[in-house]
Enzyme design. Structure first.
Site, short mmCIF file in Angstrom:
data_model
loop_
_atom_site.label_atom_id
_atom_site.label_comp_id
_atom_site.label_asym_id
_atom_site.label_seq_id
_atom_site.Cartn_x
_atom_site.Cartn_y
_atom_site.Cartn_z
N ASP A 36 2.42 1.97 3.32
CA ASP A 36 3.41 1.03 3.84
C ASP A 36 4.81 1.49 3.48
O ASP A 36 5.76 1.29 4.23
CB ASP A 36 3.26 -0.38 3.24
N HIS A 66 0.88 -1.18 0.00
CA HIS A 66 0.00 0.00 0.00
C HIS A 66 0.91 1.22 0.00
O HIS A 66 1.99 1.19 0.59
CB HIS A 66 -0.83 0.13 1.28
C1 XLS Z 1 -7.54 -6.48 4.79
C2 XLS Z 1 -7.14 -6.73 3.43
C3 XLS Z 1 -5.98 -5.88 2.93
C4 XLS Z 1 -5.89 -5.96 1.44
C5 XLS Z 1 -5.12 -4.84 0.82
O1 XLS Z 1 -8.28 -7.22 5.41
O2 XLS Z 1 -6.82 -8.09 3.29
O3 XLS Z 1 -4.80 -6.25 3.56
O4 XLS Z 1 -5.35 -7.16 1.03
O5 XLS Z 1 -5.63 -3.60 1.12
#
Ligand code: XLS
Ligand code: NI
Ligand code: NI
Length: 445
Positions: A112, A109
């Site tokens: 991140d 993301h």
């Molecule tokens: C959260 C989601 C997230 C997505 C990406 O529950 O799994 O991590 O994979 O935003």
């Protein structure tokens, strides 16, 4: 190994070298027992079945915090008091880890990788700087980007949603972030771009215009798609379904809901589905079910690999070690022709009490081995057991004669009814569920 170990200014995992396949007799926790990347299974190298990716957020950003206290994991790359330096250290640690593990891909993301600035513009500029550095790391190591995404759910401004927020001003902030994250994905050669609708849903209908919010979501996705295409994104857009967390009613509940949404709003040509095991179980489905639903609609995009706790009702994002899930998943994938440009992203975190840095390696190795073992077992079932034959024979009455005519649309309802009179009462046929189950178990070895 096609991936080259890449160490930055400081080595964060000293004493751990590139993880190798040592086979079943090995007792080395830092070696693969089943995942032998170049071994040919079902016509292609193991690594091409999986296209493993490391999730930046869990593995490099999260120190195990929970609602009862801050994380105890003390990650050495999160020490700098300067936010940009911290982001660079994290990038070094990430590429050292990914390349030592030999994983071909990663996912991230925007938040991140780069720290927030004081304005949306400053935040976007921070990301651009980090993306330049990440591009160099990718080149040095050979690691590629499976997908990028924007986190439009953590910042407090998104409490009532991002593109479904009742306040248009908030939607524009989400647009700013998604634009930046798509640009980053293009700059890094990402093969997919993910939308997980974190806070796209609602808590109470009393204050919610649901239809309008969903129309906003669709319009937002259209504009994001068009912008990505305009700047040269050729990959697949993915929607990641998840029910009931964080909002009570999530709009992207499960694969079937997302397929209906994409078809309704004319997005089916550009968007596919990113399915996560723990999200499937929260929706009351198995992982294999969700994958089959997406595949049947031609919308199987990519997978987030993890597993939930069967005894509670939230997203625990554990590393997948359940061999049954792996076998059932690989049975579907092998029959459906695999993941193509998708991959398997480890959207999973080590448990809060897993305090050693090597635990992160062990967790990934264990899951990769579980899936590799699942692949070998599933291939064996499909090639050597009666499984496929039994399943085919179950539907044999549609393969010829009147059954075939029905499938081709050549029998009207009254003609079908006349056949019932002619054929009389059908024989009862067993579904043989226990036999199927025992065959799967027989081959798990
Ligand atoms: C959260 C989601 C997230 C997505 C990406 O529950 O799994 O991590 O994979 O935003
Ligand atoms: Ni996920
Ligand atoms: Ni999850």
């Amino acid at each position: 190994m096609s991936i080259k170990v890449t160490i930055g200014n400081k080595e964060y995992f000293p004493g751990i070298n590139q993880i190798k396949y040592e086979g079943l007799d090995s007792k080395n926790p830092l070696a693969f027992k089943y995942y032998d990347e170049n071994k040919i299974v079902a016509g292609k190298p193991m690594k091409d079945h999986f296209r493993f990716a490391i999730a930046y957020w869990h593995t490099f950003c999260n120190e195990g915090d929970d609602p009862f206290g801050p994380g105890p994991q003390n990650l050495p790359w999160l020490k700098s008091s300067d936010d940009m330096q911290k982001a660079k250290d994290k990038l070094d640690a990430a590429f050292e880890f990914i390349s030592k593990l030999g994983a071909p891909f990663y996912c991230f993301h925007d938040v991140d990788m780069a720290p927030d600035g004081d304005t949306v513009k400053e935040t976007a500029d921070n990301l651009k700087k980090l993306v330049e550095l990440a591009a160099k790391k990718q080149e040095e190591s050979g690691v590629k980007l499976l997908w990028g995404t924007a986190n439009v759910f953590s910042n407090g401004r998104y409490t009532n949603g991002a593109s479904t927020n009742p306040d248009f001003h908030v939607l524009t902030c989400a647009a700013h972030q998604v634009k930046g994250a798509i640009e980053a994905t293009v700059a890094l050669g990402g093969e997919n771009y993910v939308f997980w609708g974190g806070r796209e849903g609602y808590y109470t209908l009393l204050n919610t215009q649901m239809k309008r919010e969903q129309e906003h979501l669709a319009m937002f996705l259209k504009q994001a798609r068009d912008y990505g295409r305009k700047i040269g994104f050729k990959g697949t857009y993915l929607i990641e379904p998840k029910p009931m967390e964080p909002t009570k009613h999530q709009y992207d509940f499960d694969s079937a809901t997302v397929i209906g949404f994409l078809n309704k709003y004319g997005l089916a040509d550009d968007f596919k589905i990113n399915i996560e095991n723990n999200h499937a179980t929260l929706a009351g489905h198995t992982f294999a079910h969700e994958v089959q639903v997406a595949a049947d609609a031609g919308m199987l995009g990519s997978l987030d690999i993890n597993q939930g706790d069967p005894y509670n009702g939230w997203d625990t994002d554990e590393f997948l070690y359940n061999l049954y899930d792996a076998v059932h998943l690989m049975l579907v994938l092998l029959q459906e022709g695999g993941l193509n440009k998708g991959g398997m992203n480890f959207d999973a975190k080590v448990r809060r009490s897993s305090l050693d840095l090597e635990d992160i390696f062990i967790a990934h190795i264990s899951s990769m081995d579980t899936l590799a073992r699942g692949l070998i077992i599933a291939d064996n079932i499909l090639k050597n057991s009666d499984y496929l034959k039994m399943k085919k024979e179950r539907y044999a009455s549609y393969d010829s004669g009147d059954g075939k005519k029905f499938e081709e649309g050549k029998l009207k309802l009254d003609e079908l009814a006349a056949l019932a009179e002619k054929l009389g009462e059908p024989a009862r046929r067993s579904g043989k569920q226990e036999l199927y189950e025992s065959i799967i178990n027989q081959y798990i070895k």
